[in-house]
Design a protein around this motif. Sequence first.
Motif, PDB file in Angstrom:
ATOM      1  N   VAL A  54       0.834  -1.210   0.000  1.00 23.22           N
ATOM      2  CA  VAL A  54       0.000   0.000   0.000  1.00 23.22           C
ATOM      3  C   VAL A  54       0.864   1.254   0.000  1.00 23.22           C
ATOM      4  N   GLN A  55       1.929   1.264   0.786  1.00 22.80           N
ATOM      5  CA  GLN A  55       2.737   2.471   0.944  1.00 22.80           C
ATOM      6  C   GLN A  55       3.749   2.696  -0.169  1.00 22.80           C
ATOM      7  N   HIS A  56       4.230   1.611  -0.815  1.00 24.11           N
ATOM      8  CA  HIS A  56       5.347   1.771  -1.751  1.00 24.11           C
ATOM      9  C   HIS A  56       5.058   1.387  -3.190  1.00 24.11           C
ATOM     10  N   ALA A  57       3.962   0.728  -3.470  1.00 22.47           N
ATOM     11  CA  ALA A  57       3.754   0.180  -4.814  1.00 22.47           C
ATOM     12  C   ALA A  57       3.324   1.216  -5.844  1.00 22.47           C
ATOM     13  N   TYR A  58       2.583   2.209  -5.424  1.00 28.60           N
ATOM     14  CA  TYR A  58       1.995   3.138  -6.382  1.00 28.60           C
ATOM     15  C   TYR A  58       2.339   4.576  -6.015  1.00 28.60           C
ATOM     16  N   ALA A  59       2.432   5.424  -7.029  1.00 31.41           N
ATOM     17  CA  ALA A  59       2.674   6.845  -6.803  1.00 31.41           C
ATOM     18  C   ALA A  59       1.464   7.442  -6.078  1.00 31.41           C
ATOM     19  N   ASP A  60       1.682   8.573  -5.419  1.00 33.82           N
ATOM     20  CA  ASP A  60       0.607   9.197  -4.642  1.00 33.82           C
ATOM     21  C   ASP A  60      -0.641   9.481  -5.468  1.00 33.82           C
ATOM     22  N   GLU A  62      -1.608   7.798  -8.103  1.00 32.59           N
ATOM     23  CA  GLU A  62      -1.971   6.600  -8.861  1.00 32.59           C
ATOM     24  C   GLU A  62      -2.913   5.708  -8.050  1.00 32.59           C
ATOM     25  N   GLU A  63      -4.008   5.299  -8.690  1.00 27.84           N
ATOM     26  CA  GLU A  63      -4.931   4.342  -8.077  1.00 27.84           C
ATOM     27  C   GLU A  63      -4.330   2.950  -8.270  1.00 27.84           C
ATOM     28  N   GLY A  64      -4.337   2.144  -7.246  1.00 26.27           N
ATOM     29  CA  GLY A  64      -3.788   0.803  -7.379  1.00 26.27           C
ATOM     30  C   GLY A  64      -4.564  -0.207  -6.566  1.00 26.27           C
TER      31      GLY A  64
END
Length: 158
Positions: A54-60, A62-64
């Motif tokens: 949750v914290q590192h996979a997607y840019a702020d 970016e929906e993921g």
Amino acid sequence: MQHYDYIEIKIPAKNQYIGVARLMISGIASRLGFTYDDIEDLKIASSEAITNAVQHAYADDEEGEVVIGCAMYEEKLEIMIADHGSSFDFEETKKHIGPYKDASEERFLREGGLGLYLMETLMDEVKFHQEEGVTVFMTKHLGGERGESEDVQRTANS
């Protein structure tokens, strides 16, 4: 090939949904007959892996999604947590997952602090695969680590 049941959920990559995944894992572990302490270990290790995604996979901006998959065997629970957001074939993904190979991969998982240490300490096996995202694969054996119940039985029968 060993028979297992498989459950997979996708959650938005948002902190408020981590508890939903913990509840699913807790319910599955309870259904399989894990002890209270083992269920707590499973919840902590899974939370660490999901929080990292949750914290590192997607840019702020970016929906993921985070995918949580659980394979339920008679004697163990295998949990996969993937941050690439797409559904995956359990057996195919399992073939490509291995222990971290170099310091940069280890550092990536240690970014959240004690996450990797907790996962490795609380689970019987931890592996990960880093390609389109990160997939963490964790195994917890029912009744302790592999071979432990056999050793206990041998000691009891002696």
